[in-house]
Design a protein around this motif. Structure first.
Motif, PDB file in Angstrom:
ATOM      1  N   LYS A 172       0.737  -1.042   0.359  1.00 21.28           N
ATOM      2  CA  LYS A 172      -0.280  -0.168   0.183  1.00 21.28           C
ATOM      3  C   LYS A 172       0.360   0.829   0.578  1.00 21.28           C
ATOM      4  O   LYS A 172       0.308   2.076  -0.692  1.00 21.28           O
ATOM      5  N   GLN A 173       1.884   0.847   1.212  1.00 25.73           N
ATOM      6  CA  GLN A 173       2.400   2.395   0.646  1.00 25.73           C
ATOM      7  C   GLN A 173       4.162   2.406  -0.951  1.00 25.73           C
ATOM      8  O   GLN A 173       5.216   3.154  -0.625  1.00 25.73           O
ATOM      9  N   SER A 174       3.742   1.581  -1.973  1.00 22.34           N
ATOM     10  CA  SER A 174       4.817   1.136  -2.966  1.00 22.34           C
ATOM     11  C   SER A 174       4.183   2.090  -3.810  1.00 22.34           C
ATOM     12  O   SER A 174       2.592   1.514  -4.431  1.00 22.34           O
ATOM     13  N   LYS A 175       4.641   2.496  -4.671  1.00 24.51           N
ATOM     14  CA  LYS A 175       3.696   2.845  -6.235  1.00 24.51           C
ATOM     15  C   LYS A 175       4.542   2.209  -7.074  1.00 24.51           C
ATOM     16  O   LYS A 175       3.418   0.924  -7.584  1.00 24.51           O
ATOM     17  N   MET A 177       4.030  -1.560  -6.277  1.00 25.55           N
ATOM     18  CA  MET A 177       2.543  -2.480  -6.668  1.00 25.55           C
ATOM     19  C   MET A 177       1.641  -1.772  -6.706  1.00 25.55           C
ATOM     20  O   MET A 177       0.507  -3.001  -6.434  1.00 25.55           O
ATOM     21  N   GLY A 178       1.374  -0.503  -6.786  1.00 26.06           N
ATOM     22  CA  GLY A 178      -0.458  -0.285  -7.203  1.00 26.06           C
ATOM     23  C   GLY A 178      -0.712   0.647  -5.894  1.00 26.06           C
ATOM     24  O   GLY A 178      -2.236   0.499  -5.630  1.00 26.06           O
ATOM     25  N   GLY A 179       0.418   0.451  -5.097  1.00 30.01           N
ATOM     26  CA  GLY A 179      -0.116   1.098  -3.587  1.00 30.01           C
ATOM     27  C   GLY A 179      -0.483   2.879  -4.168  1.00 30.01           C
ATOM     28  O   GLY A 179      -1.155   3.768  -4.775  1.00 30.01           O
ATOM     29  N   GLY A 180      -0.991   3.302  -2.459  1.00 25.39           N
ATOM     30  CA  GLY A 180      -1.205   4.689  -3.092  1.00 25.39           C
ATOM     31  C   GLY A 180      -2.967   4.501  -2.228  1.00 25.39           C
ATOM     32  O   GLY A 180      -3.670   3.643  -1.910  1.00 25.39           O
ATOM     33  N   PRO A 213       5.668  11.504   5.965  1.00 24.93           N
ATOM     34  CA  PRO A 213       6.866  11.409   4.997  1.00 24.93           C
ATOM     35  C   PRO A 213       7.897  10.362   4.756  1.00 24.93           C
ATOM     36  O   PRO A 213       7.918   9.782   3.656  1.00 24.93           O
ATOM     37  N   GLU A 214       8.316  10.545   6.105  1.00 22.96           N
ATOM     38  CA  GLU A 214       9.182   8.782   6.038  1.00 22.96           C
ATOM     39  C   GLU A 214       8.665   7.945   5.829  1.00 22.96           C
ATOM     40  O   GLU A 214       9.280   6.964   5.097  1.00 22.96           O
ATOM     41  N   ILE A 215       7.029   7.862   5.404  1.00 23.99           N
ATOM     42  CA  ILE A 215       6.381   6.430   5.376  1.00 23.99           C
ATOM     43  C   ILE A 215       5.628   6.702   3.707  1.00 23.99           C
ATOM     44  O   ILE A 215       6.012   5.566   2.780  1.00 23.99           O
ATOM     45  N   TYR A 216       4.875   7.226   3.464  1.00 25.38           N
ATOM     46  CA  TYR A 216       4.243   7.902   2.016  1.00 25.38           C
ATOM     47  C   TYR A 216       5.148   8.579   1.655  1.00 25.38           C
ATOM     48  O   TYR A 216       4.887   9.968   1.287  1.00 25.38           O
ATOM     49  N   HIS A 217       6.202   8.264   0.801  1.00 19.17           N
ATOM     50  CA  HIS A 217       7.425   9.120  -0.308  1.00 19.17           C
ATOM     51  C   HIS A 217       6.882   8.480  -1.782  1.00 19.17           C
ATOM     52  O   HIS A 217       7.001   9.610  -2.455  1.00 19.17           O
ATOM     53  N   GLU A 218       6.498   7.614  -1.861  1.00 18.55           N
ATOM     54  CA  GLU A 218       5.925   7.233  -3.101  1.00 18.55           C
ATOM     55  C   GLU A 218       4.744   7.449  -3.467  1.00 18.55           C
ATOM     56  O   GLU A 218       4.149   7.453  -5.150  1.00 18.55           O
ATOM     57  N   VAL A 219       3.922   7.360  -2.572  1.00 24.78           N
ATOM     58  CA  VAL A 219       2.443   7.334  -2.611  1.00 24.78           C
ATOM     59  C   VAL A 219       1.761   7.602  -1.566  1.00 24.78           C
ATOM     60  O   VAL A 219       2.569   8.595  -0.817  1.00 24.78           O
TER      61      VAL A 219
END
Ligand code: NDP
Length: 332
Positions: A172-175, A177-180, A213-219
């Motif tokens: 869910k935190q990886s762009k 893998m389709g997260g966001g 932002p330390e967790i959600y930087h890609e999405v």
């Protein structure tokens, strides 16, 4: 009389949703049952085989997945993988000639969704998206209001769906893998607005943000988006991995509807301004979804949420990301 036919379902990806929700629901279904599993994790396979009595010949991994085509026990392949994998396993699954159920969000892009629909059409198999809420009678009540307009036209919608996710390294935190949150919880906020109006949005303006932002930087951790509908109705929607929220309010010309929660597994309920309480009993949402989808396949009738419905959401999701990237309102 012969026992009624049940479709055999193979779950692909034995993560949270398969383990905690779908497999238990498949113990309650009348028109389908759990017969196969596809997993990359041998330790899970052992547990599942014991717990659900799954035969050795109905166990697959991601390499030999395509051989499901030769297995008469399996009628439906249910893709319950991270979103970036939905297209590949739907396309490979359709080529085996089995029907496909695929979890939401259907895929990261409109192009992915279109390829999935095309491959299922080409192989003459069904494609249903796991929109369990559309099978819930409480949501169906709201959809009827959108059709029959007892309170006049919907004018303003407020729709929210989110939860606090404490994980730090999930898909869910990886762009890639389709997260966001937009594809994940955001589709519930979006569906609230789409189903409450019965219309497709014609433009969107969106803002993404994060408090971690330390967790959600890609999405994005949070997405706020405003939709405009052809009738002139407008929706303010919000979705987040940072806050627990799940509610919908629709203000019509002559009244209102409230739902809270609007997309939970159990207990979706609400009320309208005329004093009606919306609180239909439902035994198990996922069981109802899978039974209705299985029946539609057996009777060759329309699916409640076919691939085209998944695509409608992803079209808006894509426009939302475009709006975030450009800072402008995007026409759909
Ligand atoms: P999980 O991360 O818990 O599980 C995903 C599973 O996919 C893994 O356990 C694994 O199973 C398999 N997998 C294969 N390759 C990978 C990889 N590279 N990275 C991660 N997992 C991999 O996800 P969820 O179960 O929460 O979500 C799965 C799907 O279901 C998503 O599309 C999600 O949006 C949807 N969902 C829908 C819900 C609904 O209400 N309709 C609710 C929750 C989720 P294995 O070890 O067996 O190979």
């Amino acid at each position: 009389t012969p026992a009624p036919k049940k479709l055999g379902v193979a779950l692909v990806g034995l993560g949270y949703y398969s383990t905690d929700l779908l497999a238990p629901a498949l113990q309650l279904t009348q028109n389908c049952e759990l017969r196969g599993i596809v997993s990359g994790t041998p330790s899970k396979v052992e547990i599942w085989q014991k717990k659900y009595g799954i035969k050795d010949k109905n166990v697959y991994n991601y390499q030999n997945f395509d051989q499901i085509g030769n297995n008469p026990d399996i009628d439906v392949i249910y893709v319950v993988l991270p979103p970036s994998m939905h297209r590949e396993y739907t396309v490979r699954g359709a080529k085996t000639g089995k029907h496909i159920w695929c979890e939401k969000p259907m895929a990261p892009s409109v192009a992915d969704c279109e390829a999935m629909i095309a491959e299922c059409q080409k192989n003459k198999v069904s494609l249903a998206i796991g929109y369990r809420c559309q099978h819930d009678p409480n949501i169906q009540h709201m959809m009827r209001i959108a059709k029959e307009l007892p309170f006049g036209k919907p004018r303003m919608i407020n729709s929210a769906a989110g939860y606090f996710d404490s994980r730090t390294t999930h898909w869910k935190q990886s762009k890639a893998m389709g997260g966001g949150v937009m594809g994940d919880m955001g589709v519930y906020a979006l569906e609230g607005a789409r189903l409450a109006t019965g219309e497709e949005p014609i433009s969107v303006m969106a803002q993404a943000s994060t408090t971690r932002p330390e967790i959600y930087h890609e999405v994005e951790e949070t997405m706020m988006f405003q939709l405009q509908f052809p009738s002139g109705a407008r929706a303010a929607c919000q979705t987040s991995y940072g806050i627990n929220m799940n509610h919908l309010r629709v203000d019509y010309e002559k009244g209102w509807l409230k739902m809270e929660p609007q997309s939970a597994y159990t207990g979706i309920n609400g009320s309208t301004s005329d004093g009606t309480i919306i609180k239909y009993a439902i035994e198990n949402q996922q069981a109802k979804q899978m039974d209705e989808d299985a029946m539609a396949i057996m009777k060759k009738t329309d699916l409640i949420a076919p691939g085209e419905e998944g695509l409608r959401d992803i079209r808006v999701v894509e426009a939302i990301y475009k709006s975030v990237a450009t800072g402008k309102e995007v026409k759909i």
